[in-house]
Design a protein around this motif. Sequence first.
Motif, mmCIF file in Angstrom:
data_model
loop_
_atom_site.group_PDB
_atom_site.id
_atom_site.type_symbol
_atom_site.label_atom_id
_atom_site.label_comp_id
_atom_site.label_asym_id
_atom_site.label_seq_id
_atom_site.Cartn_x
_atom_site.Cartn_y
_atom_site.Cartn_z
ATOM 1 N N LYS A 27 -22.286 -21.545 -23.686
ATOM 2 C CA LYS A 27 -21.903 -20.741 -22.525
ATOM 3 C C LYS A 27 -22.564 -19.383 -22.633
ATOM 4 O O LYS A 27 -22.870 -18.913 -23.719
ATOM 5 C CB LYS A 27 -20.378 -20.541 -22.473
ATOM 6 N N PHE A 28 -22.755 -18.749 -21.487
ATOM 7 C CA PHE A 28 -23.241 -17.375 -21.445
ATOM 8 C C PHE A 28 -22.180 -16.526 -20.767
ATOM 9 O O PHE A 28 -21.623 -16.913 -19.737
ATOM 10 C CB PHE A 28 -24.577 -17.279 -20.697
ATOM 11 N N ARG A 29 -21.943 -15.361 -21.364
ATOM 12 C CA ARG A 29 -20.911 -14.465 -20.872
ATOM 13 C C ARG A 29 -21.456 -13.062 -20.683
ATOM 14 O O ARG A 29 -22.407 -12.660 -21.325
ATOM 15 C CB ARG A 29 -19.766 -14.355 -21.883
ATOM 16 N N VAL A 30 -20.763 -12.339 -19.834
ATOM 17 C CA VAL A 30 -20.861 -10.889 -19.745
ATOM 18 C C VAL A 30 -19.435 -10.425 -19.955
ATOM 19 O O VAL A 30 -18.544 -10.785 -19.163
ATOM 20 C CB VAL A 30 -21.421 -10.412 -18.392
ATOM 21 N N GLY A 31 -19.194 -9.686 -21.028
ATOM 22 C CA GLY A 31 -17.817 -9.382 -21.392
ATOM 23 C C GLY A 31 -17.117 -10.694 -21.703
ATOM 24 O O GLY A 31 -17.619 -11.501 -22.473
ATOM 25 N N GLN A 32 -15.983 -10.931 -21.079
ATOM 26 C CA GLN A 32 -15.261 -12.193 -21.272
ATOM 27 C C GLN A 32 -15.487 -13.176 -20.123
ATOM 28 O O GLN A 32 -14.915 -14.260 -20.112
ATOM 29 C CB GLN A 32 -13.762 -11.913 -21.437
ATOM 30 N N ILE A 33 -16.334 -12.808 -19.180
ATOM 31 C CA ILE A 33 -16.564 -13.652 -17.997
ATOM 32 C C ILE A 33 -17.724 -14.600 -18.246
ATOM 33 O O ILE A 33 -18.848 -14.177 -18.528
ATOM 34 C CB ILE A 33 -16.846 -12.789 -16.756
ATOM 35 N N VAL A 34 -17.459 -15.883 -18.131
ATOM 36 C CA VAL A 34 -18.491 -16.905 -18.272
ATOM 37 C C VAL A 34 -19.219 -17.023 -16.938
ATOM 38 O O VAL A 34 -18.594 -17.191 -15.892
ATOM 39 C CB VAL A 34 -17.878 -18.264 -18.659
ATOM 40 N N TYR A 35 -20.550 -16.935 -16.973
ATOM 41 C CA TYR A 35 -21.311 -17.098 -15.733
ATOM 42 C C TYR A 35 -22.214 -18.324 -15.759
ATOM 43 O O TYR A 35 -22.696 -18.769 -14.710
ATOM 44 C CB TYR A 35 -22.092 -15.823 -15.383
ATOM 45 N N VAL A 36 -22.446 -18.913 -16.919
ATOM 46 C CA VAL A 36 -23.181 -20.175 -17.048
ATOM 47 C C VAL A 36 -22.570 -20.949 -18.207
ATOM 48 O O VAL A 36 -22.261 -20.371 -19.252
ATOM 49 C CB VAL A 36 -24.687 -19.946 -17.326
ATOM 50 N N ALA A 37 -22.400 -22.264 -18.018
ATOM 51 C CA ALA A 37 -21.890 -23.126 -19.087
ATOM 52 C C ALA A 37 -22.519 -24.508 -18.943
ATOM 53 O O ALA A 37 -22.803 -24.960 -17.829
ATOM 54 C CB ALA A 37 -20.371 -23.234 -19.007
ATOM 55 N N PHE A 38 -22.734 -25.156 -20.069
ATOM 56 C CA PHE A 38 -23.322 -26.491 -20.085
ATOM 57 C C PHE A 38 -22.291 -27.503 -20.537
ATOM 58 O O PHE A 38 -21.416 -27.196 -21.345
ATOM 59 C CB PHE A 38 -24.524 -26.526 -21.037
ATOM 60 N N ASP A 39 -22.430 -28.750 -20.052
ATOM 61 C CA ASP A 39 -21.551 -29.793 -20.548
ATOM 62 C C ASP A 39 -22.015 -30.186 -21.952
ATOM 63 O O ASP A 39 -23.025 -29.691 -22.446
ATOM 64 C CB ASP A 39 -21.495 -30.984 -19.582
ATOM 65 N N LEU A 40 -21.280 -31.043 -22.601
ATOM 66 C CA LEU A 40 -21.575 -31.379 -23.996
ATOM 67 C C LEU A 40 -22.960 -31.982 -24.200
ATOM 68 O O LEU A 40 -23.610 -31.708 -25.200
ATOM 69 C CB LEU A 40 -20.500 -32.314 -24.563
ATOM 70 N N ASP A 41 -23.420 -32.806 -23.263
ATOM 71 C CA ASP A 41 -24.750 -33.404 -23.440
ATOM 72 C C ASP A 41 -25.871 -32.543 -22.848
ATOM 73 O O ASP A 41 -27.033 -32.926 -22.859
ATOM 74 C CB ASP A 41 -24.807 -34.828 -22.891
ATOM 75 N N GLU A 42 -25.512 -31.381 -22.348
ATOM 76 C CA GLU A 42 -26.447 -30.380 -21.829
ATOM 77 C C GLU A 42 -27.324 -30.891 -20.679
ATOM 78 O O GLU A 42 -28.437 -30.460 -20.484
ATOM 79 C CB GLU A 42 -27.309 -29.810 -22.962
ATOM 80 N N ARG A 43 -26.774 -31.790 -19.879
ATOM 81 C CA ARG A 43 -27.482 -32.283 -18.696
ATOM 82 C C ARG A 43 -26.949 -31.661 -17.409
ATOM 83 O O ARG A 43 -27.595 -31.740 -16.378
ATOM 84 C CB ARG A 43 -27.411 -33.808 -18.624
ATOM 85 N N VAL A 44 -25.773 -31.062 -17.474
ATOM 86 C CA VAL A 44 -25.170 -30.412 -16.310
ATOM 87 C C VAL A 44 -24.905 -28.957 -16.665
ATOM 88 O O VAL A 44 -24.354 -28.658 -17.725
ATOM 89 C CB VAL A 44 -23.858 -31.107 -15.880
ATOM 90 N N MET A 45 -25.313 -28.076 -15.759
ATOM 91 C CA MET A 45 -25.102 -26.646 -15.927
ATOM 92 C C MET A 45 -24.127 -26.179 -14.858
ATOM 93 O O MET A 45 -24.382 -26.338 -13.666
ATOM 94 C CB MET A 45 -26.435 -25.903 -15.778
ATOM 95 N N GLY A 46 -23.011 -25.612 -15.280
ATOM 96 C CA GLY A 46 -22.097 -24.963 -14.353
ATOM 97 C C GLY A 46 -22.486 -23.499 -14.269
ATOM 98 O O GLY A 46 -22.911 -22.908 -15.267
ATOM 99 N N PHE A 47 -22.369 -22.925 -13.084
ATOM 100 C CA PHE A 47 -22.775 -21.528 -12.935
ATOM 101 C C PHE A 47 -21.967 -20.856 -11.835
ATOM 102 O O PHE A 47 -21.473 -21.499 -10.910
ATOM 103 C CB PHE A 47 -24.280 -21.414 -12.647
ATOM 104 N N ALA A 48 -21.842 -19.526 -11.984
ATOM 105 C CA ALA A 48 -21.133 -18.739 -10.981
ATOM 106 C C ALA A 48 -21.892 -18.821 -9.661
ATOM 107 O O ALA A 48 -23.119 -18.726 -9.638
ATOM 108 C CB ALA A 48 -21.019 -17.292 -11.443
ATOM 109 N N PHE A 49 -21.126 -18.999 -8.590
ATOM 110 C CA PHE A 49 -21.723 -19.146 -7.261
ATOM 111 C C PHE A 49 -20.650 -18.779 -6.242
ATOM 112 O O PHE A 49 -19.477 -19.111 -6.442
ATOM 113 C CB PHE A 49 -22.192 -20.590 -7.053
#
Length: 119
Positions: A27-49
Amino acid sequence: MATVDDVRALGSELERSYEVVVRGRLKFRVGQIVYVAFDLDERVMGFAFPRDERAELVAAEPAKFALPSPSDMRFHWVHARLPELDPDEARELVVDAWRMVVPQKVSRAYDLTHPAGPG
């Protein structure tokens, strides 16, 4: 095809951004806020939108984008299938997600040093 490495390089360079691994997920954060995260197999990226724009994004390209799980619909979040993204598109999504969680002055400073956009 975009990869985690494309995003990892950019996420590490963005001001105030840092990488964490939570329960095996990158996951990538700024402070405690996650703005990008990957699933376990790293094929899906969740992102702030923006919440009010995500249904339109998913409807326009359903092979590429998906809504989050019902329990995550309250968040400003959407999912992208990395094999369907090109690296430039993935970088643009990451920068836009990062912009949602940093102060405007930080985002403007990025624009001054990257006039052609991410990459």
